[in-house]
Design a protein around this motif. Structure first.
Motif, mmCIF file in Angstrom:
data_model
loop_
_atom_site.group_PDB
_atom_site.id
_atom_site.type_symbol
_atom_site.label_atom_id
_atom_site.label_comp_id
_atom_site.label_asym_id
_atom_site.label_seq_id
_atom_site.Cartn_x
_atom_site.Cartn_y
_atom_site.Cartn_z
ATOM 1 N N ARG A 9 33.812 41.209 48.614
ATOM 2 C CA ARG A 9 34.892 41.616 47.719
ATOM 3 C C ARG A 9 36.016 40.574 47.651
ATOM 4 N NH1 ARG A 9 36.363 47.124 50.602
ATOM 5 N NH2 ARG A 9 36.053 45.668 52.347
ATOM 6 N N VAL A 10 36.147 39.789 48.696
ATOM 7 C CA VAL A 10 37.199 38.770 48.752
ATOM 8 C C VAL A 10 36.668 37.489 48.134
ATOM 9 C CG1 VAL A 10 38.776 37.487 50.224
ATOM 10 C CG2 VAL A 10 38.070 39.806 50.879
ATOM 11 N N ARG A 11 37.319 37.032 47.066
ATOM 12 C CA ARG A 11 36.837 35.833 46.374
ATOM 13 C C ARG A 11 37.736 34.616 46.612
ATOM 14 N NH1 ARG A 11 32.244 36.928 46.591
ATOM 15 N NH2 ARG A 11 31.827 35.069 45.316
ATOM 16 N N VAL A 12 39.017 34.850 46.867
ATOM 17 C CA VAL A 12 39.962 33.746 47.102
ATOM 18 C C VAL A 12 40.870 34.125 48.264
ATOM 19 C CG1 VAL A 12 41.902 32.414 46.162
ATOM 20 C CG2 VAL A 12 39.967 33.001 44.684
ATOM 21 N N THR A 39 37.813 41.805 44.332
ATOM 22 C CA THR A 39 37.176 42.457 43.187
ATOM 23 C C THR A 39 37.557 43.927 43.069
ATOM 24 O OG1 THR A 39 35.240 42.954 44.569
ATOM 25 C CG2 THR A 39 35.189 40.913 43.258
ATOM 26 N N ASP A 40 37.953 44.540 44.191
ATOM 27 C CA ASP A 40 38.223 45.984 44.175
ATOM 28 C C ASP A 40 39.303 46.321 45.205
ATOM 29 O OD1 ASP A 40 38.193 48.716 43.965
ATOM 30 O OD2 ASP A 40 36.196 48.982 44.856
ATOM 31 N N VAL A 41 40.553 46.340 44.763
ATOM 32 C CA VAL A 41 41.663 46.633 45.680
ATOM 33 C C VAL A 41 41.544 48.042 46.241
ATOM 34 C CG1 VAL A 41 44.164 46.956 45.855
ATOM 35 C CG2 VAL A 41 43.243 44.993 44.588
ATOM 36 N N GLN A 42 41.150 48.990 45.395
ATOM 37 C CA GLN A 42 41.127 50.393 45.800
ATOM 38 C C GLN A 42 40.244 50.631 47.028
ATOM 39 O OE1 GLN A 42 43.124 52.752 44.590
ATOM 40 N NE2 GLN A 42 42.316 54.178 46.110
ATOM 41 N N SER A 43 39.154 49.908 47.120
ATOM 42 C CA SER A 43 38.250 50.097 48.260
ATOM 43 C C SER A 43 38.898 49.675 49.577
ATOM 44 C CB SER A 43 36.953 49.311 48.038
ATOM 45 O OG SER A 43 37.197 47.911 47.993
ATOM 46 N N PHE A 44 39.914 48.799 49.507
ATOM 47 C CA PHE A 44 40.635 48.389 50.713
ATOM 48 C C PHE A 44 41.735 49.386 51.070
ATOM 49 C CE2 PHE A 44 38.930 44.260 49.355
ATOM 50 C CZ PHE A 44 38.501 43.728 50.566
ATOM 51 N N LEU A 91 49.486 40.576 54.771
ATOM 52 C CA LEU A 91 48.278 40.397 53.969
ATOM 53 C C LEU A 91 48.410 41.164 52.659
ATOM 54 C CD1 LEU A 91 45.403 39.392 53.579
ATOM 55 C CD2 LEU A 91 44.600 41.279 54.998
ATOM 56 N N ARG A 92 48.457 40.424 51.569
ATOM 57 C CA ARG A 92 48.598 41.044 50.250
ATOM 58 C C ARG A 92 47.276 40.953 49.495
ATOM 59 N NH1 ARG A 92 52.925 38.137 47.101
ATOM 60 N NH2 ARG A 92 52.243 36.337 48.312
ATOM 61 N N LEU A 93 46.880 42.070 48.910
ATOM 62 C CA LEU A 93 45.653 42.136 48.115
ATOM 63 C C LEU A 93 46.018 42.112 46.637
ATOM 64 C CD1 LEU A 93 44.093 45.075 50.137
ATOM 65 C CD2 LEU A 93 43.451 42.671 50.337
ATOM 66 N N PHE A 94 45.428 41.194 45.911
ATOM 67 C CA PHE A 94 45.617 41.097 44.468
ATOM 68 C C PHE A 94 44.284 41.330 43.773
ATOM 69 C CE2 PHE A 94 49.561 39.179 45.462
ATOM 70 C CZ PHE A 94 50.321 39.026 44.299
ATOM 71 N N PRO A 95 44.246 42.139 42.710
ATOM 72 C CA PRO A 95 43.021 42.193 41.908
ATOM 73 C C PRO A 95 42.810 40.845 41.220
ATOM 74 C CG PRO A 95 44.780 43.408 40.812
ATOM 75 C CD PRO A 95 45.304 43.029 42.173
ATOM 76 N N LEU A 96 41.584 40.491 40.992
ATOM 77 C CA LEU A 96 41.286 39.214 40.346
ATOM 78 C C LEU A 96 41.988 39.072 38.999
ATOM 79 C CD1 LEU A 96 37.472 38.762 41.099
ATOM 80 C CD2 LEU A 96 39.388 37.503 42.103
ATOM 81 N N SER A 97 42.218 40.194 38.339
ATOM 82 C CA SER A 97 42.867 40.161 37.030
ATOM 83 C C SER A 97 44.296 39.634 37.092
ATOM 84 C CB SER A 97 42.872 41.556 36.404
ATOM 85 O OG SER A 97 43.572 42.467 37.237
ATOM 86 N N LEU A 98 44.885 39.610 38.296
ATOM 87 C CA LEU A 98 46.264 39.130 38.458
ATOM 88 C C LEU A 98 46.324 37.706 39.011
ATOM 89 C CD1 LEU A 98 48.171 42.252 39.862
ATOM 90 C CD2 LEU A 98 48.066 41.415 37.514
ATOM 91 N N GLN A 99 45.219 36.978 38.909
ATOM 92 C CA GLN A 99 45.205 35.617 39.432
ATOM 93 C C GLN A 99 46.299 34.767 38.802
ATOM 94 O OE1 GLN A 99 41.405 33.508 39.706
ATOM 95 N NE2 GLN A 99 42.377 31.679 38.864
ATOM 96 N N ALA A 100 46.424 34.795 37.495
ATOM 97 C CA ALA A 100 47.430 33.980 36.812
ATOM 98 C C ALA A 100 48.838 34.395 37.216
ATOM 99 C CB ALA A 100 47.258 34.085 35.297
ATOM 100 N N THR A 101 49.052 35.712 37.353
ATOM 101 C CA THR A 101 50.357 36.219 37.791
ATOM 102 C C THR A 101 50.712 35.674 39.164
ATOM 103 O OG1 THR A 101 50.067 38.258 36.524
ATOM 104 C CG2 THR A 101 51.678 38.299 38.309
#
Length: 280
Positions: A9-12, A39-44, A91-101
């Motif tokens: 689930r962790v890509r970066v 890929t899935d913040v909710q699962s964490f 430790l902060r979890l970001f969804p992949l959709s917020l990469q640019a943010t």
């Protein structure tokens, strides 16, 4: 890093904060500010036991799960962990959709792992986003007005013997204006190319020892006379710093406001506790 490498689930993985800022001295209390793009913040979030992987915890906080904040955020989630070995991981979890943010929120970024080569090439980490910014004439005038205005609250509270009220105004409203003015002075002296850190923690290194001593003298105990003395020091320090800033920024310092408030403060300091009228 081991956890991230093993979890699909962790890509970066990236690191922020003081540990990627070359201008900050290294010490044993520096946090590890880590970001996982996942890929899935909710699962964490559903089960936080996975954080046990990092070691025994003294205490943990999940600020995004406190109050209504989880409903208000944009999908990110943080685990703040103080571990028994003395290390702290934010430790902060970001969804992949917020990469640019994420990339645009902070220039202090060091990419540690990028499984899909999705991160663009970034410039070397810099703390320029945290540099002191130059005030406008209006911001300067507002700071001066707020300092002198709220100082009168402290004087009134001292006459009433309302010590908690006085100390709250001293710490929450009056001193922050002194710190702001000192910060602008440091900015001028350094061409606005430095950061003084969170809660002004690096301010001392930019001040003359005599000014630092003055500033420390503005932190009194809950004793009436000591608070009056701290206020006197604070007003002197504010005036001298504000006048220096005004001179260097071509602003105008309101000496009339200063003098009238100091006269008012002096009168209250020696006003009888049984006084039935102000009689300035």
């Amino acid at each position: 890093m081991q956890f991230a490498e093993q979890d699909e689930r962790v890509r970066v993985v990236a690191m922020n904060g003081s540990r990627v800022n070359s201008k900050v001295l290294v010490d044993i209390f520096q946090d590890y500010d880590i970001v996982y793009l996942v890929t899935d913040v909710q699962s964490f979030i559903e089960d936080c036991d996975w954080t046990d992987y990092f070691g025994e915890k003294i205490i943990m906080q999940m600020p995004d799960a406190m109050g209504d904040s989880l409903e208000d955020n944009d999908g990110r989630f943080a685990y703040l962990m103080l571990l028994a070995d003395g290390n702290r991981i934010d430790l902060r979890l970001f969804p992949l959709s917020l990469q640019a943010t994420y990339i645009h929120e902070d220039k202090l970024i060091d990419v540690l792992l990028d499984k899909d080569q999705r991160m663009p090439e970034l410039l070397p980490p810099t703390d320029e986003d945290y540099h002191i910014t130059s005030p406008t004439a209006q911001q300067y005038a507002n700071c001066c007005n707020e300092f002198w205005w709220v100082s009168t609250y402290a004087a009134k509270g001292l006459w009433r013997q309302e010590m908690i009220y006085v100390l709250d105004h001293l710490h929450l409203y009056i001193r922050p204006m002194v710190l702001q003015m000192l910060t602008w002075q440091v900015g001028i002296d350094t061409a606005f190319k430095v950061s003084i850190g969170k809660n002004h923690k690096y301010l001392q290194s930019f001040l003359e020892p005599s000014v630092w001593t003055q500033l420390l003298a503005t932190y009194p105990t809950a004793d009436e006379e000591k608070i009056w003395q701290a206020l006197d020091v604070m007003m002197d320090l504010f005036r001298q710093t504000a006048c220096d800033v005004a001179k260097q920024m071509n602003f105008e310092y309101d000496t009339v406001q200063d003098q009238k408030v100091r006269t008012y403060m002096h009168h209250i300091r020696y006003l009888s506790p049984e006084a039935q009228d102000f009689d300035l």
